[in-house]
Design a protein around this motif. Structure first.
Motif, mmCIF file in Angstrom:
data_model
loop_
_atom_site.group_PDB
_atom_site.id
_atom_site.type_symbol
_atom_site.label_atom_id
_atom_site.label_comp_id
_atom_site.label_asym_id
_atom_site.label_seq_id
_atom_site.Cartn_x
_atom_site.Cartn_y
_atom_site.Cartn_z
ATOM 1 N N SER A 16 0.767 -1.285 0.001
ATOM 2 C CA SER A 16 0.189 0.010 0.106
ATOM 3 C C SER A 16 0.848 1.313 -0.176
ATOM 4 O O SER A 16 0.340 2.100 -0.650
ATOM 5 N N VAL A 17 2.034 1.226 0.779
ATOM 6 C CA VAL A 17 2.837 2.185 0.707
ATOM 7 C C VAL A 17 3.575 2.544 -0.531
ATOM 8 O O VAL A 17 3.650 3.509 -1.088
ATOM 9 N N LEU A 18 3.920 1.491 -1.192
ATOM 10 C CA LEU A 18 4.504 1.614 -2.565
ATOM 11 C C LEU A 18 3.642 2.111 -3.517
ATOM 12 O O LEU A 18 3.773 3.046 -4.374
ATOM 13 N N LEU A 19 2.203 1.831 -3.620
ATOM 14 C CA LEU A 19 1.355 2.337 -4.404
ATOM 15 C C LEU A 19 1.148 3.687 -4.161
ATOM 16 O O LEU A 19 0.908 4.512 -4.899
ATOM 17 N N ALA A 20 1.227 4.088 -2.757
ATOM 18 C CA ALA A 20 0.861 5.772 -2.522
ATOM 19 C C ALA A 20 2.012 6.515 -2.840
ATOM 20 O O ALA A 20 1.901 7.591 -3.638
ATOM 21 N N VAL A 21 3.328 5.699 -2.516
ATOM 22 C CA VAL A 21 4.389 6.567 -3.187
ATOM 23 C C VAL A 21 4.563 6.636 -4.581
ATOM 24 O O VAL A 21 4.770 7.710 -5.374
ATOM 25 N N GLY A 22 4.275 5.813 -5.301
ATOM 26 C CA GLY A 22 4.180 5.672 -6.782
ATOM 27 C C GLY A 22 3.211 6.606 -7.548
ATOM 28 O O GLY A 22 3.742 7.212 -8.674
ATOM 29 N N ILE A 23 2.282 6.755 -6.955
ATOM 30 C CA ILE A 23 1.131 7.736 -7.496
ATOM 31 C C ILE A 23 1.153 9.162 -6.716
ATOM 32 O O ILE A 23 1.232 10.064 -7.611
ATOM 33 N N GLY A 24 1.586 9.156 -5.268
ATOM 34 C CA GLY A 24 1.481 10.581 -4.945
ATOM 35 C C GLY A 24 2.492 11.300 -5.008
ATOM 36 O O GLY A 24 2.564 12.385 -5.007
ATOM 37 N N VAL A 25 3.981 10.655 -5.090
ATOM 38 C CA VAL A 25 5.200 11.609 -5.389
ATOM 39 C C VAL A 25 4.922 12.235 -6.868
ATOM 40 O O VAL A 25 5.162 13.398 -6.542
ATOM 41 N N PRO A 26 4.878 11.596 -7.794
ATOM 42 C CA PRO A 26 4.690 12.348 -9.048
ATOM 43 C C PRO A 26 3.710 13.334 -9.158
ATOM 44 O O PRO A 26 3.779 14.466 -9.682
ATOM 45 N N LEU A 27 2.539 13.168 -8.624
ATOM 46 C CA LEU A 27 1.420 14.120 -8.588
ATOM 47 C C LEU A 27 1.918 15.205 -7.750
ATOM 48 O O LEU A 27 1.542 16.475 -8.034
ATOM 49 N N GLY A 28 2.257 15.157 -6.578
ATOM 50 C CA GLY A 28 2.807 16.386 -5.519
ATOM 51 C C GLY A 28 3.895 17.053 -6.268
ATOM 52 O O GLY A 28 3.990 18.284 -6.013
ATOM 53 N N LEU A 29 4.801 16.336 -7.045
ATOM 54 C CA LEU A 29 5.967 17.065 -7.554
ATOM 55 C C LEU A 29 5.132 17.945 -8.731
ATOM 56 O O LEU A 29 5.442 19.232 -8.818
ATOM 57 N N ILE A 30 4.344 17.348 -9.491
ATOM 58 C CA ILE A 30 3.522 18.245 -10.495
ATOM 59 C C ILE A 30 2.946 19.515 -10.050
ATOM 60 O O ILE A 30 2.874 20.461 -10.579
ATOM 61 N N ILE A 80 0.641 12.958 -1.655
ATOM 62 C CA ILE A 80 0.539 14.160 -2.376
ATOM 63 C C ILE A 80 0.840 15.171 -1.663
ATOM 64 O O ILE A 80 1.588 16.389 -2.094
ATOM 65 N N ARG A 81 0.218 15.591 -0.448
ATOM 66 C CA ARG A 81 0.307 16.957 0.339
ATOM 67 C C ARG A 81 1.862 17.026 0.691
ATOM 68 O O ARG A 81 2.267 18.441 0.904
ATOM 69 N N VAL A 82 2.421 16.065 1.235
ATOM 70 C CA VAL A 82 3.564 16.115 1.804
ATOM 71 C C VAL A 82 4.813 16.477 0.572
ATOM 72 O O VAL A 82 5.488 17.466 0.806
ATOM 73 N N THR A 83 4.628 15.705 -0.487
ATOM 74 C CA THR A 83 5.513 15.884 -1.606
ATOM 75 C C THR A 83 5.216 17.468 -2.210
ATOM 76 O O THR A 83 6.239 18.212 -2.570
ATOM 77 N N ARG A 84 3.933 17.999 -2.358
ATOM 78 C CA ARG A 84 3.739 19.245 -2.722
ATOM 79 C C ARG A 84 4.352 20.165 -1.976
ATOM 80 O O ARG A 84 4.787 21.334 -2.271
ATOM 81 N N SER A 85 4.165 20.023 -0.578
ATOM 82 C CA SER A 85 4.549 21.217 0.293
ATOM 83 C C SER A 85 6.160 21.201 0.308
ATOM 84 O O SER A 85 6.619 22.178 0.467
ATOM 85 N N GLU A 86 6.898 20.034 -0.016
ATOM 86 C CA GLU A 86 8.263 20.291 -0.189
ATOM 87 C C GLU A 86 8.731 20.643 -1.341
ATOM 88 O O GLU A 86 9.729 21.286 -1.576
#
Length: 273
Positions: A81-95, A149-155
């Motif tokens: 579940s964490v791999l799924l969240a990282v794989g989708i959430g990190v790119p979306l947060g960066l974008i 997404i929120r953590v990655t976007r904030s960073e």
């Protein structure tokens, strides 16, 4: 690493995780009995009984063996579940953080996922695809995407405003180069900490789903299904519920300790010490 190992609570959490993960991975060789081996002549044996260190359940199955195999299911769901969240959430947060044009769209998608409660989403997956470990991991992973997404976007927003990013833009660097070579590497510490904290949430979520019959299905053991089976015997054989409950508590607490230590070690400016 020195800052990480200097924290005794973090070291204690790491030891618990090493023992737990090792027992789960080596369960086929370390477990004293098969997890589905029933002994109708030895029902509800208390902890410390000969051959059954943690006792037996309502079918005479060894609780220690079932705990080892049950931890495998919990850790699998946590990692997947964490791999799924990282794989989708990190790119979306960066974008969302770097390209402000897409920020509104990603934020609305995040709000849309947050609008669905965890149990409703899990029940929907179970109704459509059937209860299983994979579907439980998917349901838990989807509910953790907004946080990632929120953590990655904030960073990303914080790093984008730093001088070296402005220097890269002035030097003519392209957006893709800046995101992959400057923003993402400097955001990894926060992402790692968020992932570490998300694992115990996923483990508890898997236990809840299995308790409700929406996760791992019998005869494969799970910490949640063990709690569900033990609720009818909690007064006469309390160890059948206490042992898996304490196991869930220890594993989740250990991950939280490690996540707290990683936050202090990777970002010493925000350390509470």
């Amino acid at each position: 690493m020195r800052r990480l190992l200097r924290n005794p609570l973090t070291v204690g959490g790491l030891l618990v995780l090493v023992i737990g993960v090792g027992a789960a991975l080596l369960a086929p060789w370390l477990a004293p009995h098969a997890f589905d081996r029933a002994d109708f002549g030895g029902l509800f044996r208390p902890p410390g009984s000969p051959g059954h260190f943690l006792g037996t359940d309502d079918l005479g199955r060894d609780i220690l063996s079932r705990i080892m195999y049950g931890m495998r299911a919990s850790l699998q769901v946590g990692v997947l579940s964490v791999l799924l969240a990282v794989g989708i959430g990190v790119p979306l947060g960066l974008i969302a953080g770097y390209f402000r044009t897409f920020d509104g769209l990603v934020s609305r998608l995040t709000d849309l996922v947050l609008a669905f409660p965890f149990l409703i989403l899990a029940v929907g997956f179970a109704a459509i695809r059937g209860p299983s470990l994979t579907n439980a991991a998917l349901a838990i992973g989807i509910t953790q995407i907004p946080g990632m997404i929120r953590v990655t976007r904030s960073e990303t927003l914080r790093i984008k405003a730093l001088d070296y990013v402005d220097a890269a833009v002035a030097a003519g660097a392209r957006d893709g180069w800046i995101v992959t070579r400057h923003v993402f590497p400097n955001a990894t510490s926060a992402i790692i900490v968020q992932a570490t904290v998300a694992v115990p949430i996923a483990i508890i979520g898997e236990s809840v789903l299995s308790f409700l019959g929406l996760g791992v299905q019998p005869p494969v053991p799970s910490l949640g299904t063990m709690l569900s089976d033990a609720q009818s015997y909690s007064s006469t054989a309390p160890w059948t519920a206490v042992v898996p409950g304490i196991t869930i508590l220890l594993v989740a607490f250990a991950f939280n300790l490690v996540g707290d230590g990683l936050r202090d070690a990777l970002d010493p400016k925000e350390s509470r010490r």
